[in-house]
Design a protein around this motif. Structure first.
Motif, PDB file in Angstrom:
ATOM      1  N   SER A 309       0.813  -1.220   0.000  1.00 25.11           N
ATOM      2  CA  SER A 309       0.000   0.000   0.000  1.00 25.11           C
ATOM      3  C   SER A 309       0.842   1.264   0.000  1.00 25.11           C
ATOM      4  CB  SER A 309      -0.936  -0.004   1.211  1.00 25.11           C
ATOM      5  OG  SER A 309      -0.186   0.022   2.419  1.00 25.11           O
ATOM      6  N   ASP A 894     -10.149   5.211   7.557  1.00 28.48           N
ATOM      7  CA  ASP A 894      -8.754   5.401   7.966  1.00 28.48           C
ATOM      8  C   ASP A 894      -8.616   4.984   9.429  1.00 28.48           C
ATOM      9  OD1 ASP A 894      -6.129   6.098   8.017  1.00 28.48           O
ATOM     10  OD2 ASP A 894      -6.424   8.256   7.787  1.00 28.48           O
ATOM     11  N   ASN A 899      -5.831  -0.129   7.696  1.00 31.72           N
ATOM     12  CA  ASN A 899      -4.434   0.143   7.353  1.00 31.72           C
ATOM     13  C   ASN A 899      -3.481  -0.976   7.750  1.00 31.72           C
ATOM     14  OD1 ASN A 899      -5.114   2.687   6.314  1.00 31.72           O
ATOM     15  ND2 ASN A 899      -5.004   3.630   8.339  1.00 31.72           N
ATOM     16  N   HIS A 902       0.913  -2.783  10.090  1.00 32.94           N
ATOM     17  CA  HIS A 902       1.803  -1.637  10.191  1.00 32.94           C
ATOM     18  C   HIS A 902       3.242  -2.125  10.324  1.00 32.94           C
ATOM     19  CE1 HIS A 902      -2.177  -0.239  11.565  1.00 32.94           C
ATOM     20  NE2 HIS A 902      -1.810   0.955  11.098  1.00 32.94           N
ATOM     21  N   LYS A 914      -1.751   9.513  10.668  1.00 37.17           N
ATOM     22  CA  LYS A 914      -2.960   8.731  10.921  1.00 37.17           C
ATOM     23  C   LYS A 914      -3.773   9.354  12.065  1.00 37.17           C
ATOM     24  CE  LYS A 914      -1.863   5.754   7.784  1.00 37.17           C
ATOM     25  NZ  LYS A 914      -2.579   5.840   6.487  1.00 37.17           N
ATOM     26  N   THR A 938       3.582  -3.455   4.118  1.00 39.43           N
ATOM     27  CA  THR A 938       2.184  -3.161   4.435  1.00 39.43           C
ATOM     28  C   THR A 938       1.293  -4.005   3.518  1.00 39.43           C
ATOM     29  OG1 THR A 938       2.172  -1.281   2.905  1.00 39.43           O
ATOM     30  CG2 THR A 938       2.758  -0.836   5.199  1.00 39.43           C
TER      31      THR A 938
END
Length: 963
Positions: A309, A894, A899, A902, A914, A938
């Protein structure tokens, strides 16, 4: 129990996670008083085993290792020159210690979760690059089971490419050159017959082909060792619109013109001689490379290059939806297990040696072979072929005296017939070894003398087929040639991968249990690792003992009458079991029975295997509680009664419950003349409590890499032996027979794998598992697998919806968490939960199988309460994060789940934009801080990878461009 009696059972608490105190706490949480009560609430009384299993008493680990050492010495380690696709090799110690004997490499799972699999994915990409370079073909997979099945896959791929209409096969013929390895011919015939392929054997030079042929297979160098120029033949096959596969040898290709440059469509073979021990036939990684035209139909797994990503390079299993969600009744292959561990060893062998090192190994072998041939010709013998690499065939009057003399010197040659002796040299052959070989052909009076022309040319390789193209030019093959560099490279890749050394891998239906060190250690011992699969039976008494004993134990555990240990994967076991059913019906004059009933919840390999044996798949519905719809089954069985071949079921069901109606299901099928095939994927919930034979099954395959402790190896090896009732015993797989090492005229025997006992060396692991646990131990393993699953269910059921429990609200050894409601309330998908678990230090459970939008959790018996609690705390913490999304505390687009995962690079970056904290991202629970596993990329972008299929190492400058 005395102290000495207790010692014999010491392995049981080492294999089973929870101790006595933890067990009491877990039983209380589940709401039962003891294990017996839990078993009563989970396993239907009507199918419970009434007596203990008749297995040997348990052994301590120390006792077992002494025992297996004694058994190993029954094998005789001769210097073997049999060849035939299997060669002794030198496993570099740095690879032996750091990969083959390293649980961080052999306990990994298939790399479906790419973000925590980047190390082995890079190694497998190296493997594909190595194969592509050496074969001269652009697309390679990683990997197949063995050379014989790889040839069968090539045949099937060609067949399906040119015969689109299965109801009208316009091109049914496949030509196989007569000088192809016998075991390959055996497997090819087995795979051809059920789907209507007509295999035609002959001399490729004399073959007359027309447009009824869809393809051909040739061996390069061939079964007699001869190097043949196939260019004209390939052009001939292409002229009729057909395809050509070349079975070949990677080491030979360092000196020979590669198949791709000769015009071949596919190149295949075994990577065994790249540092992988013989092991009486396996496990060994097969290779398969093809022209770009076949990239969407090439069988097996392809590792591809994509981005994450953040736009960084990331590897993944390309086209992986094909792997996870097989095309079921439209499938053309049932491959589910690769030989990843062995492919990684072979790849590292190429990385360590590089192109120059490999070429020098090949040159040494070829020079010694040339020297041997010249020495024998000087002594009046005829070498039957002019050009060869490592194998010669010597013509003699009568092999008897030569054989006797060779075996007195502990040498194994190959005896084609009474007048021809084959000798194949390998990497382990030294100049001094030639004295003993030549001595087998002389009178013991004249001294043996010969001279190696170290700087001389190789007259035995034709100039027209001498390789001129470069290979292995990528930096990875030109950097790690010292042991220090190699050790660090292996460790660098290892650090990117999640395995059982890090924590639990709670994969439903995959049973990732302890692979104990004492089970694994003997595999490295020379008396197990250096035995050729076609060595004379008198030299393999140790293997014979283990094969016979393990077969007996598996028959006892399944309550069946006969066993075949030949299938070298679960899917191969399915195929072999269905062939046994097919053979049974044909023997009874009912070849028309070709309908196989398969529940909608079945593993994708079930319908795929049925199609491969020429059966028609009819799907049976499931009820809302996950049980097979018995009424629908009755209707389908009645409708297809005249043509019913059988049913394929999994027990406990794929939904993780023991169906009380299972005996009724088997009775219905039997009443209509069908046979019952049981998929053994969930056998870990049966051993010692019930058995396929008690339930009414006729045949069952066993995933030894699940229930019986063979490690998954990053996606293989596996073993899938089948056990059957007596009436199916004569329909078990056979094999090309070598009576005392002398091959008779070729006759197919229905083999499903290249070696008689598949991946024989890893059978030792399952043998050890049963011997060290004993009857009580294997039953307790089952009971604790059930307890662990029900304990986790009890902890999670208030916060997550649980699918498919029985009327006591209990599961078997696994359970399904339904995450579909979260999509409506928080826009959270099952994949988001799977990726977020990586931040908590876990490999995700099985994702979206058997129900899309769910995860299936199987803890196994090997995990203790603390690890079960750690996983439950992670899941409960993730649920709290989802609550925050539902309540507006976190953004729906978000957030830490969307996401996830990490990486350290993200967390340590100077910028953090973020709407949640770095701590929440990386350390959502304080306990994680003590032992954090960091994903190295990611979330991987699968779409980019599918649109741009890249499956070899890119040049270094392209990495720079991407960055």
């Amino acid at each position: 129990m005395s102290l000495f009696e207790a010692q014999s059972t010491e392995f049981q608490p080492r294999h089973i996670g929870p101790n006595e105190n933890e067990t009491a706490q877990m039983l209380k949480a589940v709401g039962v008083s003891d294990l017996d009560e839990l078993m009563e609430k989970t396993v239907p009384a009507g199918i419970r085993m009434q007596e203990d299993l008749n297995l040997p008493s348990p052994m301590s680990e120390f006792e077992y290792l002494q025992h297996i050492k004694e058994v190993s010495l029954k094998n005789k380690v001769f210097k073997t020159y049999i060849g035939q696709g299997y060669y002794d090799t030198i496993t570099p110690s740095v690879i032996l210690r750091n990969i083959f004997e390293n649980p961080a490499w052999y306990t990994q799972y298939t790399p479906y979760q790419a973000e925590i699999s980047q190390g082995r994915l890079e190694s497998l990409l190296n493997y594909q690059t190595m194969v592509s370079d050496l074969t001269g073909l652009p697309i390679a997979n990683a990997s197949l089971l063995d050379e014989g099945t790889a040839a069968a896959e090539a045949m099937t791929m060609f067949f399906n490419t040119l015969n689109k209409d299965i109801n009208h096969i316009g091109r049914p013929k496949f030509f196989v050159d007569e000088d192809t390895f016998p075991q390959t011919k055996d497997v090819v015939i087995t795979r051809a017959q059920p789907v209507g392929i007509e295999v035609v054997f002959g001399d490729y030079k004399k073959a007359t082909l027309d447009n009824t042929y869809f393809g051909a297979l040739v061996q390069y160098p061939n079964d007699k060792g001869s190097i043949e120029d196939y260019r004209d033949f390939i052009n001939k096959v292409h002229g009729i619109g057909g395809f050509v596969a070349m079975a070949t040898d990677l080491l030979a290709l360092t000196l020979l013109t590669p198949p791709g440059e000769l015009g071949a469509d596919v190149a295949l073979g075994s990577a065994q001689r790249f540092g992988v021990p013989l092991g009486y036939g396996g496990p060994h990684a097969a290779f398969f490379a093809a022209k770009d035209d076949f990239k969407r139909s090439i069988p097996g797994r392809i590792i591809g290059v994509s981005v994450d990503s953040q736009g960084n390079r990331a590897l993944r299993m390309a086209l992986q939806t094909r792997e996870q969600h097989i095309k079921r009744e439209k499938a053309t292959s049932n491959i589910c297990t690769a030989q990843a561990l062995l492919a990684n060893m072979a790849a590292m062998y190429a990385v360590f040696h590089g192109s120059n090192g490999l070429r020098n190994i090949a040159k040494r072998i070829a020079l010694l072979t040339q020297t041997l041939a010249n020495a024998l010709e000087e002594r009046g013998y005829t070498i039957t072929k002019e050009f060869f690499f490592d194998t010669i065939v010597v013509k003699v009057d009568d092999v008897t005296t030569y054989r006797q003399k060779a075996e007195r010197q502990q040498l194994n040659f190959r005896y084609f017939d009474n007048q021809h002796i084959g000798i194949s040299l390998d990497e382990t052959t030294t100049p001094s070894d030639l004295f003993d070989v030549i001595n087998s052909f002389v009178n013991d009076v004249d001294p043996v003398a010969y001279q190696i022309e170290h700087e001389g040319g190789l007259d035995i390789i034709p100039s027209a087929l001498t390789r001129t193209s470069d290979f292995l030019t990528h930096p990875v093959f030109n950097t790690h040639h010292s042991e220090t560099q190699m050790m660090r490279y292996i460790r660098f890749l290892e650090s990117k991968d999640y395995s059982l050394v890090h924590g639990m891998i709670p994969l439903g239906s995959c049973t990732m249990k302890l692979n104990a060190a004492s089970e694994m250690m003997p595999l490295s011992w020379s008396h197990w690792s250096k035995i050729h699969p076609f060595a004379p039976v008198a030299q393999t008494e140790g293997y014979t003992y283990v094969v016979n004993e393990l077969s007996k134990y598996l028959c006892e555990i399944t309550q069946f009458d006969a066993c075949s240990l030949q299938p070298n994967s679960g899917a191969q076991g399915e195929y072999a079991g269905l062939l046994a059913i097919k053979g049974f019906h044909e023997a009874n004059g009912e070849a028309h029975r070709n309908v196989m009933l398969i529940p909608i919840s079945a593993h994708g390999t079930n319908p795929a295997s049925a199609v491969m044996v020429g059966m028609k798949v009819v799907v049976v519905k499931a009820l809302e509680n996950g049980y097979i719809d018995v009424e629908d089954l009755k209707a389908k069985a009645q409708e297809h009664s005249a043509n019913l071949a059988g049913i394929m079921i999994t027990y406990p069901s794929t939904y993780g419950v023991y169906e009380e109606s299972v005996t009724e299901i088997t009775e219905i099928v039997h009443s209509h003349g069908g046979q019952v095939y049981m998929d053994g994927a969930n056998m870990n919930a049966q051993v010692g409590l019930t058995a396929p034979g008690l339930i009414g099954a006729d045949v069952c395959h066993l995933n030894l890499h699940k229930t019986f402790a063979i490690p998954h190896g990053g996606g293989g090896p596996g073993m899938g032996p089948i056990c059957v009732k007596e009436h199916l015993a004569k329909h078990l797989p056979g094999h090309v027979v070598f009576n005392n090492g002398q091959s008779s005229n070729f006759k197919a025997h229905g083999a499903v794998s290249a070696a008689q006992y598949g991946s024989a060396s890893i059978l030792l692991i399952s043998y050890a598992y049963i011997r060290m646990l004993g009857a009580q131990g294997v039953r307790k393993a089952t009971e604790y697998a059930i307890l662990n699953a029900n304990y986790m269910l009890a902890r999670l059921k208030d916060q997550y919806e649980i699918l498919y429990t029985n009327h006591h609200h209990a599961c078997a050894h696994e359970f399904i968490i339904d995450l579909r409601p979260l999509k409506k309330t928080a826009e959270i998908e099952a994949e988001d939960v799977a990726k977020r678990l990586m931040d908590y230090g876990f490999h995700a459970p099985t994702l979206s199988f058997p129900v899309p939008g769910t995860i299936m959790v199987e803890p196994t018996e090997s995990e203790d309460k603390a690890e079960l609690d750690r996983f439950c705390e992670a899941m409960l913490s993730i649920r709290r994060e989802i609550d925050m999304i539902e309540n507006g505390g976190l953004d729906k687009k978000d957030n830490p789940l969307k996401n996830a995962p990490h990486t350290m690079a993200q967390i340590c970056n100077d910028e953090w934009t973020k709407p949640y904290t770095r701590t929440m991202a990386a350390f959502p629970l304080d306990s994680i801080k003590a032992n954090k596993f960091w994903p190295t990329v990611t979330r991987v972008n699968n779409t980019v990878g599918d649109r741009n299929l890249i499956c070899v190492c890119l040049p270094t400058e392209m990495y720079a461009e991407q960055a």
